[in-house]
Design an enzyme around this catalytic site. Structure first.
Site, PDB file in Angstrom:
ATOM      1  N   ARG A 139      51.889  67.295   3.933  1.00 19.53           N
ATOM      2  CA  ARG A 139      51.958  67.816   5.295  1.00 19.53           C
ATOM      3  C   ARG A 139      52.849  66.971   6.197  1.00 19.53           C
ATOM      4  O   ARG A 139      53.586  67.511   7.022  1.00 19.53           O
ATOM      5  CB  ARG A 139      50.546  67.937   5.871  1.00 19.53           C
ATOM      6  CG  ARG A 139      49.722  68.982   5.112  1.00 19.53           C
ATOM      7  CD  ARG A 139      48.382  69.233   5.752  1.00 19.53           C
ATOM      8  NE  ARG A 139      47.624  70.219   4.987  1.00 19.53           N
ATOM      9  CZ  ARG A 139      46.444  70.682   5.348  1.00 19.53           C
ATOM     10  NH1 ARG A 139      45.863  70.240   6.456  1.00 19.53           N
ATOM     11  NH2 ARG A 139      45.820  71.576   4.612  1.00 19.53           N
ATOM     12  N   ASP A 189      39.423  72.508  20.195  1.00 25.09           N
ATOM     13  CA  ASP A 189      39.860  71.963  18.920  1.00 25.09           C
ATOM     14  C   ASP A 189      40.842  70.838  19.207  1.00 25.09           C
ATOM     15  O   ASP A 189      41.539  70.851  20.233  1.00 25.09           O
ATOM     16  CB  ASP A 189      40.530  73.035  18.062  1.00 25.09           C
ATOM     17  CG  ASP A 189      40.570  72.663  16.590  1.00 25.09           C
ATOM     18  OD1 ASP A 189      39.664  73.068  15.845  1.00 25.09           O
ATOM     19  OD2 ASP A 189      41.504  71.936  16.186  1.00 25.09           O
TER      20      ASP A 189
END
Length: 277
Positions: A44, A150
């Site tokens: 990632r 979040d």
């Protein structure tokens, strides 16, 4: 030009790089990355380095540590965070919310607050909103709000847009889908205005300050604490208890448990808890 590596075919992630990133991620988000997550971190973050045209993780770490590195630290957490979610995931939670929690609310109060903590791309808070609309015919007379938070700012933006692939939206029960969503085209489903009016999306790091001043009746925090160590879990669940009204409900993920973590909740079964102190 990016330097190749004969072992990876790309940029090298050294032991020192990985250890430093593990420490930074834990400090920034509370997420504990074991060695088993090394390939995930590499894959990632390699994409981040390539998009920034940075040749090594050492240089990337310098960027993160720099005085102006906060924005990139947010992007790093966004890249590493796992966002696995879906509409009406673990459906028994929404059934319990509709048939037990909402049905028993005192009708003389008319205030309802629900928090979706770790809401990812928003499917959970929209599922909550649909449950409210279905279970409360008098919802229009209530001061009802859903807070969706979040740590991943990209996910918050996705949720706030209210747009999902038709494939993901197919998990919504047909009656709810027809009532609360519309097809923008063959591939995109958009959540309706009633749902969107109920939800406020905000970025929030659960380990940082919580700006909310009022209490919540229900908190969903599912598949989040599995990434935290036990001490962090104890602190977090204690803060959740402080934020809930007495008798308020906490929903956690299917692989999560409050056993030997806190005594402020009673277990009602199937990862549903009620605050008792």
């Amino acid at each position: 030009m990016l330097a190749p590596d004969t072992l990876t075919g790309d940029i090298v992630l050294t032991d020192a790089d990985f250890a430093a990133i593990v420490v930074m991620v834990r400090q920034q988000s509370g997420i504990v990355l074991g060695h088993s997550k090394r390939d995930l971190v590499y894959g990632r973050l390699r994409r981040r380095l390539r998009s920034l045209n940075i040749e090594s993780f050492a240089l990337y770490r310098e960027m993160l540590d720099a005085e102006g590195g906060q924005a990139e630290r947010v992007r790093m957490i966004n890249a590493i965070t796992t966002n696995l979610t879906g509409f009406f995931r673990e459906p028994h939670h929404f059934e319990f919310l509709g048939k037990q929690v909402l049905a028993q609310l005192p009708r003389d109060r008319n205030r309802l607050r629900i928090w979706s903590a770790g809401c990812s791309s928003g499917e959970e808070p929209y599922s909550i909103a649909m449950t409210l609309c279905n279970a409360m015919p008098d919802l229009g007379t209530w001061d009802a709000r859903i807070l969706a938070t979040d740590i991943d700012t990209d996910m918050i933006a996705h949720g706030a847009s209210g747009r999902y692939s038709a494939e993901r939206a197919a998990a919504i029960p047909a009656g709810f889908l027809a009532r609360h969503a519309r097809q923008r085209d063959a591939t995109i489903t958009e959540m309706g205005p009633q749902l969107r009016s109920l939800i406020t999306f905000k970025p929030l790091n659960l380990l940082g300050p919580w700006p909310m001043t009022g209490s919540f009746d229900v908190i969903f925090c599912r598949n989040v604490v599995i990434y935290f160590d036990k001490d962090t879990q104890r602190s977090l669940f204690d803060r959740f208890a402080d934020q809930l009204v007495l008798g308020g409900y906490l929903f956690v993920g299917h692989s999560e448990s409050l056993f030997r973590v806190t005594e402020r909740f009673e277990h009602l079964g199937r990862t549903i808890y009620r605050k008792v102190r």
